[in-house]
Design a protein around this motif. Structure first.
Motif, PDB file in Angstrom:
ATOM      1  N   ILE B  12       0.863  -1.120  -0.032  1.00 55.31           N
ATOM      2  CA  ILE B  12      -0.184   0.127  -0.033  1.00 55.31           C
ATOM      3  C   ILE B  12       0.963   1.243   0.166  1.00 55.31           C
ATOM      4  O   ILE B  12       0.616   2.075  -0.906  1.00 55.31           O
ATOM      5  CB  ILE B  12      -0.939   0.108   1.211  1.00 55.31           C
ATOM      6  CG1 ILE B  12      -2.029  -1.213   0.993  1.00 55.31           C
ATOM      7  CG2 ILE B  12      -1.618   1.181   1.386  1.00 55.31           C
ATOM      8  CD1 ILE B  12      -2.955  -1.312   2.173  1.00 55.31           C
ATOM      9  N   LEU B  13       1.964   1.387   1.004  1.00 53.12           N
ATOM     10  CA  LEU B  13       2.690   2.414   0.874  1.00 53.12           C
ATOM     11  C   LEU B  13       3.690   2.558  -0.224  1.00 53.12           C
ATOM     12  O   LEU B  13       3.793   3.728  -0.751  1.00 53.12           O
ATOM     13  CB  LEU B  13       3.673   2.371   2.138  1.00 53.12           C
ATOM     14  CG  LEU B  13       2.847   2.574   3.633  1.00 53.12           C
ATOM     15  CD1 LEU B  13       3.979   2.312   4.654  1.00 53.12           C
ATOM     16  CD2 LEU B  13       2.101   3.591   3.699  1.00 53.12           C
ATOM     17  N   MET B  16       1.378   4.014  -2.994  1.00 53.27           N
ATOM     18  CA  MET B  16       1.084   5.489  -2.558  1.00 53.27           C
ATOM     19  C   MET B  16       2.148   6.389  -3.009  1.00 53.27           C
ATOM     20  O   MET B  16       2.216   7.314  -3.684  1.00 53.27           O
ATOM     21  CB  MET B  16       0.992   5.662  -1.082  1.00 53.27           C
ATOM     22  CG  MET B  16       0.660   6.795  -0.505  1.00 53.27           C
ATOM     23  SD  MET B  16       0.313   6.887   1.256  1.00 53.27           S
ATOM     24  CE  MET B  16       1.855   7.177   1.952  1.00 53.27           C
ATOM     25  N   TYR B  17       3.632   6.231  -2.514  1.00 50.79           N
ATOM     26  CA  TYR B  17       4.729   6.772  -3.111  1.00 50.79           C
ATOM     27  C   TYR B  17       5.049   6.907  -4.445  1.00 50.79           C
ATOM     28  O   TYR B  17       5.379   7.819  -5.204  1.00 50.79           O
ATOM     29  CB  TYR B  17       5.989   6.122  -2.340  1.00 50.79           C
ATOM     30  CG  TYR B  17       5.917   6.654  -0.754  1.00 50.79           C
ATOM     31  CD1 TYR B  17       6.154   5.585   0.039  1.00 50.79           C
ATOM     32  CD2 TYR B  17       5.596   7.963  -0.344  1.00 50.79           C
ATOM     33  CE1 TYR B  17       5.940   5.785   1.465  1.00 50.79           C
ATOM     34  CE2 TYR B  17       5.880   8.217   1.140  1.00 50.79           C
ATOM     35  CZ  TYR B  17       5.851   7.064   1.827  1.00 50.79           C
ATOM     36  OH  TYR B  17       5.545   7.282   3.287  1.00 50.79           O
ATOM     37  N   VAL B  19       2.606   6.893  -6.961  1.00 48.26           N
ATOM     38  CA  VAL B  19       1.775   7.614  -7.474  1.00 48.26           C
ATOM     39  C   VAL B  19       2.205   9.054  -7.171  1.00 48.26           C
ATOM     40  O   VAL B  19       2.314   9.927  -8.297  1.00 48.26           O
ATOM     41  CB  VAL B  19       0.278   7.446  -6.867  1.00 48.26           C
ATOM     42  CG1 VAL B  19      -0.538   8.481  -7.481  1.00 48.26           C
ATOM     43  CG2 VAL B  19      -0.290   6.171  -7.281  1.00 48.26           C
ATOM     44  N   LYS B  20       2.802   9.397  -6.001  1.00 49.43           N
ATOM     45  CA  LYS B  20       3.096  10.447  -5.750  1.00 49.43           C
ATOM     46  C   LYS B  20       4.297  10.980  -6.541  1.00 49.43           C
ATOM     47  O   LYS B  20       4.229  12.121  -6.971  1.00 49.43           O
ATOM     48  CB  LYS B  20       3.269  10.921  -4.277  1.00 49.43           C
ATOM     49  CG  LYS B  20       3.359  12.241  -3.637  1.00 49.43           C
ATOM     50  CD  LYS B  20       2.290  13.086  -4.274  1.00 49.43           C
ATOM     51  CE  LYS B  20       1.761  13.895  -3.088  1.00 49.43           C
ATOM     52  NZ  LYS B  20       0.720  14.894  -3.778  1.00 49.43           N
ATOM     53  N   ASN B  23       3.177  11.665 -10.179  1.00 49.51           N
ATOM     54  CA  ASN B  23       2.422  12.873 -10.317  1.00 49.51           C
ATOM     55  C   ASN B  23       3.495  14.138 -10.121  1.00 49.51           C
ATOM     56  O   ASN B  23       3.094  15.212 -10.451  1.00 49.51           O
ATOM     57  CB  ASN B  23       1.375  13.019  -9.228  1.00 49.51           C
ATOM     58  CG  ASN B  23       0.259  12.037  -9.703  1.00 49.51           C
ATOM     59  OD1 ASN B  23       0.177  11.313 -10.774  1.00 49.51           O
ATOM     60  ND2 ASN B  23      -0.810  11.996  -8.986  1.00 49.51           N
ATOM     61  N   LYS B 105       8.317   8.538   8.210  1.00 49.63           N
ATOM     62  CA  LYS B 105       7.197   8.781   7.581  1.00 49.63           C
ATOM     63  C   LYS B 105       6.115   9.433   7.969  1.00 49.63           C
ATOM     64  O   LYS B 105       5.557  10.278   7.378  1.00 49.63           O
ATOM     65  CB  LYS B 105       6.570   7.241   7.074  1.00 49.63           C
ATOM     66  CG  LYS B 105       7.711   6.549   6.092  1.00 49.63           C
ATOM     67  CD  LYS B 105       7.039   5.281   5.867  1.00 49.63           C
ATOM     68  CE  LYS B 105       7.970   4.109   5.854  1.00 49.63           C
ATOM     69  NZ  LYS B 105       7.630   2.782   5.628  1.00 49.63           N
ATOM     70  N   THR B 109       3.940  14.395   4.943  1.00 53.14           N
ATOM     71  CA  THR B 109       3.140  13.910   3.945  1.00 53.14           C
ATOM     72  C   THR B 109       3.701  13.474   2.934  1.00 53.14           C
ATOM     73  O   THR B 109       4.907  13.678   2.452  1.00 53.14           O
ATOM     74  CB  THR B 109       1.979  14.983   3.413  1.00 53.14           C
ATOM     75  OG1 THR B 109       2.891  16.207   2.718  1.00 53.14           O
ATOM     76  CG2 THR B 109       1.454  15.625   4.642  1.00 53.14           C
ATOM     77  N   PRO B 110       3.193  12.309   1.870  1.00 53.80           N
ATOM     78  CA  PRO B 110       4.046  12.053   0.718  1.00 53.80           C
ATOM     79  C   PRO B 110       4.526  13.455  -0.109  1.00 53.80           C
ATOM     80  O   PRO B 110       5.526  13.152  -0.861  1.00 53.80           O
ATOM     81  CB  PRO B 110       2.896  11.335  -0.007  1.00 53.80           C
ATOM     82  CG  PRO B 110       2.055  10.802   1.003  1.00 53.80           C
ATOM     83  CD  PRO B 110       2.011  11.884   1.826  1.00 53.80           C
ATOM     84  N   GLN B 111       3.684  14.275  -0.188  1.00 52.41           N
ATOM     85  CA  GLN B 111       4.226  15.491  -1.119  1.00 52.41           C
ATOM     86  C   GLN B 111       5.518  16.056  -0.084  1.00 52.41           C
ATOM     87  O   GLN B 111       6.363  16.314  -1.014  1.00 52.41           O
ATOM     88  CB  GLN B 111       3.006  16.463  -1.205  1.00 52.41           C
ATOM     89  CG  GLN B 111       3.267  17.797  -1.918  1.00 52.41           C
ATOM     90  CD  GLN B 111       3.526  17.325  -3.492  1.00 52.41           C
ATOM     91  OE1 GLN B 111       2.903  16.569  -3.952  1.00 52.41           O
ATOM     92  NE2 GLN B 111       4.709  17.597  -3.895  1.00 52.41           N
TER      93      GLN B 111
END
Lengths: 506, 123
Positions: B12-13, B16-17, B19-20, B23, B105, B109-111
């Motif tokens: 999952i993580l 998530m990273y 995608v970030k 993007n 972590k 935030t991921p951003q």
């Protein structure tokens, strides 16, 4: 009787001699001197012969009478004394002499009686003393038996105590050493008694202990020798004869006599390998739990923020608010889990501090840096007044935690004005103050401030504010580092001033 | 376009990273454990590696050490990520082994993480 006979014989013979002498010598002499003298028409000679016959007839009975008197006056008392003396000599101590007269013989008898009485008293005293001594000896034997039984019980007690016990006198010599101590150290009881305890028991600090806080391994015993009561130490190990390092928990207390003089020290220690293992397991559990808990929370938080940031495309505007709520809830959850784990570690005494010299100015600056954006947003002045070279002995991460907690709280409860961080050095401590011009805390609330889960004024602020554990954790951390944390001053609407102290680096 | 390798045992993580980073204009690949990292590195090169510490088989520190002792790989910048509260010792250890940074972590935030990575690449 012999004496009487002697006296009688002497008397009679004497008298006879006198008579014969008179008859055959004196009378004829006298007669030759005056042959013509005639008294009552008799010659001297004839007269005297008549007189002599008369005398002989009267004399013996007279002598006998006289002798009888002498015997009675002198000899009888003596015979009496003789007889009584013989009786006493034979062991009949009750015999007493009769006092017949007041003269020297009477006195002798009285004295004799006294001597006998003294002798009797003396013997009586000796007998009494002897009896007393016998009784005393019986008593002592009985007491000795009681003491020996008590001693045997004490020894049985010491032997059966699971903990190791030893006692030293003021010169550090062991005089008491129980079986458990013997087993753990590898030295026999006989070997240990009489020796300096450092030769028999090899104590050392555990690897995790910082020497600054503990001194050397034997300092707790040194302190007890000076009279400090009940010192315990939980960071020691004992090295057994075979070289095995065993973690122990120790406790030392001074032995005092009734005048409060220090006679020595008694030390009790216990193998805590099992406890340490349990602690280790708890730590591991906490670590694993925290990792397991955090992973999903990180995912939720991350993904929600990404959804809001449109990483997955445009979202229905109505979803914005609820998603933000999800984000803040998750943040709250993460903080709560972190705090709970901290509390668990603090309470289980499993917080590992890495104490070193920390530049306080830098720590404070780092904290300010973190909070500057938020302070600027609220238009609050965030400043500090710290001497550049100020160093403390502390764990830098924990110092940051405390500062973050206090500054964060101040920011939460201040809408305008300023937050100021100051430092003061006094004796061996540095006092760090965080003063704000916020809403302040009422005296009533101040009492509950450091309780767990206590949230002050959450209703006033309208929004849930943190976990309620921040101050509790901060205070515990300050304490663990050798300082304290408290609210110096606060009044409603007049702001608050929180202060915590840390030891100054030498 | 910079290429980043995201390493984390949590799918999952990882996603998530991924995608970030995508993007934000990165080319992304991911690995789920230490061994896979070296497999990936055999066939491709990366501008930066984002490495999780807590992983089975080979943890982040071990991977980092191996990277830094492999001549062709030692110059690839590495950022360590962890889920645990960063103890000073772990942070020091990571930096000593050659990591650029050691991030918790939950603190970002991921951003924010991506922004930090971009910052490192600019240097």
């Amino acid at each position: 009787m012999k004496l009487t006979a002697k006296v009688l014989l002497i008397a009679i013979l004497g008298q006879l001699f006198v008579l014969v002498w008179i008859y055959f010598v004196v009378l004829p002499q006298l007669d030759s001197l005056a042959p013509e003298v005639k008294i009552l028409s008799l010659t001297f000679e004839s007269l005297l012969k008549i007189a002599l016959v008369f005398a002989v007839a009267i004399y013996p009975p007279t002598i006998v009478f006289v002798v009888y008197l002498i015997v009675r006056v002198v000899l009888n008392p003596i015979k009496d004394m003789n007889a009584t003396a013989k009786q006493i000599a034979a062991g009949f101590f009750g015999a007493k002499l009769k006092i017949h007269s007041n003269d020297e013989i009477g006195e002798l008898a009285t004295t004799f009686n006294q001597i006998i009485q003294n002798l009797i008293n003396s013997v009586q005293n000796t007998a009494d003393s002897y009896r007393e001594v016998m009784l005393r000896e019986e008593e002592l034997k009985a007491n000795l038996k009681i003491l020996e039984e008590a001693k045997a019980k004490d020894e049985a007690l010491l032997t059966s105590i699971g903990d190791s016990v030893f006692a030293i006198d003021k010169s550090e010599t062991i005089f008491l050493f129980n079986k458990a101590a013997s087993q753990i150290s590898g030295a026999s009881v006989e070997e240990a008694k009489g020796k300096n305890f450092k030769q028999i028991l090899n104590f050392q600090l555990t690897k995790e202990t910082s020497t600054q806080s503990e001194g050397h391994a034997y300092s707790f015993i040194d302190q007890a020798l000076k009279g400090e009561k009940a010192i315990s130490s939980a960071n020691l190990e004992i090295v057994s004869r075979s070289g095995k390092e065993i973690p122990i928990s120790t406790s030392a207390a001074p032995i005092l006599d009734k005048d409060q003089n220090i006679l020595g020290v008694v030390v009790v220690f216990r193998d805590i390998t099992h406890e340490k293992e349990l602690d280790h397991m708890k730590d591991e559990f906490v670590s694993i739990a925290s990792h397991e808990l955090r992973t999903p929370m990180t995912a939720i938080r991350g993904l929600v923020s990404m959804i809001l940031e449109k990483d997955f495309g445009e979202i229905n505007p109505r979803l914005k608010a609820p998603l933000e709520d999800v984000a803040s809830s998750t943040l709250r959850l993460i903080n709560l889990v972190n705090d709970l784990l901290d509390v668990s570690r603090l309470e289980g005494d499993r917080v590992k501090l890495r104490v070193k010299e920390v530049n306080l100015a830098k720590s404070i600056e780092d904290s300010l840096h973190l909070f500057k954006p938020l302070a600027q947003e609220k238009k609050i002045d965030l400043t500090s007044e710290v001497a550049k070279k100020l160093t403390v002995l502390a764990d830098p991460d924990k110092v940051q935690e405390i500062l973050s907690n206090l500054i964060g709280n101040s920011l939460k409860f201040t809408d305008k004005g300023s937050i100021q961080i100051t430092t003061v050095v006094h004796e061996k401590l540095v006092y760090i103050g965080v003063r704000d011009t916020g809403v302040g805390i009422s005296l009533a609330d101040q009492k509950k401030l450091f309780n767990k889960f206590q949230q002050i004024g959450s209703r006033v602020r309208g929004r849930p504010v943190g976990t309620g554990l921040g101050l509790y954790i901060s205070r515990e951390l300050a304490k663990k580092m050798g300082g304290e944390l408290w609210i110096e001053k606060s009044h409603e609407n007049q702001g608050s001033n929180f202060v915590f102290s840390l030891p100054l680096a030498p | 376009m910079s290429k980043v390798l995201v390493v984390d045992d949590e799918p999952i993580l990882r996603r998530m990273y991924e995608v970030k980073f995508q993007n934000n204009g990165f080319e992304v690949d991911s690995a789920e454990d230490g061994l896979q990292v070296f497999d990936k590195l055999k066939t491709a090169t990366f501008d930066i590696i984002v490495l999780d510490v807590m992983m089975p088989k080979m943890d982040g520190f071990e991977v980092l050490e191996k990277l830094k002792t492999t001549p062709e790989l030692k110059d690839i910048p590495v950022v360590l990520l962890t889920n645990l509260s960063a103890s000073n010792a772990d942070k020091d250890k990571g930096l000593e082994l050659g990591a650029l940074d050691y991030l918790v972590k939950d603190d970002f935030t991921p951003q924010e993480i991506v922004t930090k990575v971009q910052g490192y690449l600019k240097k």
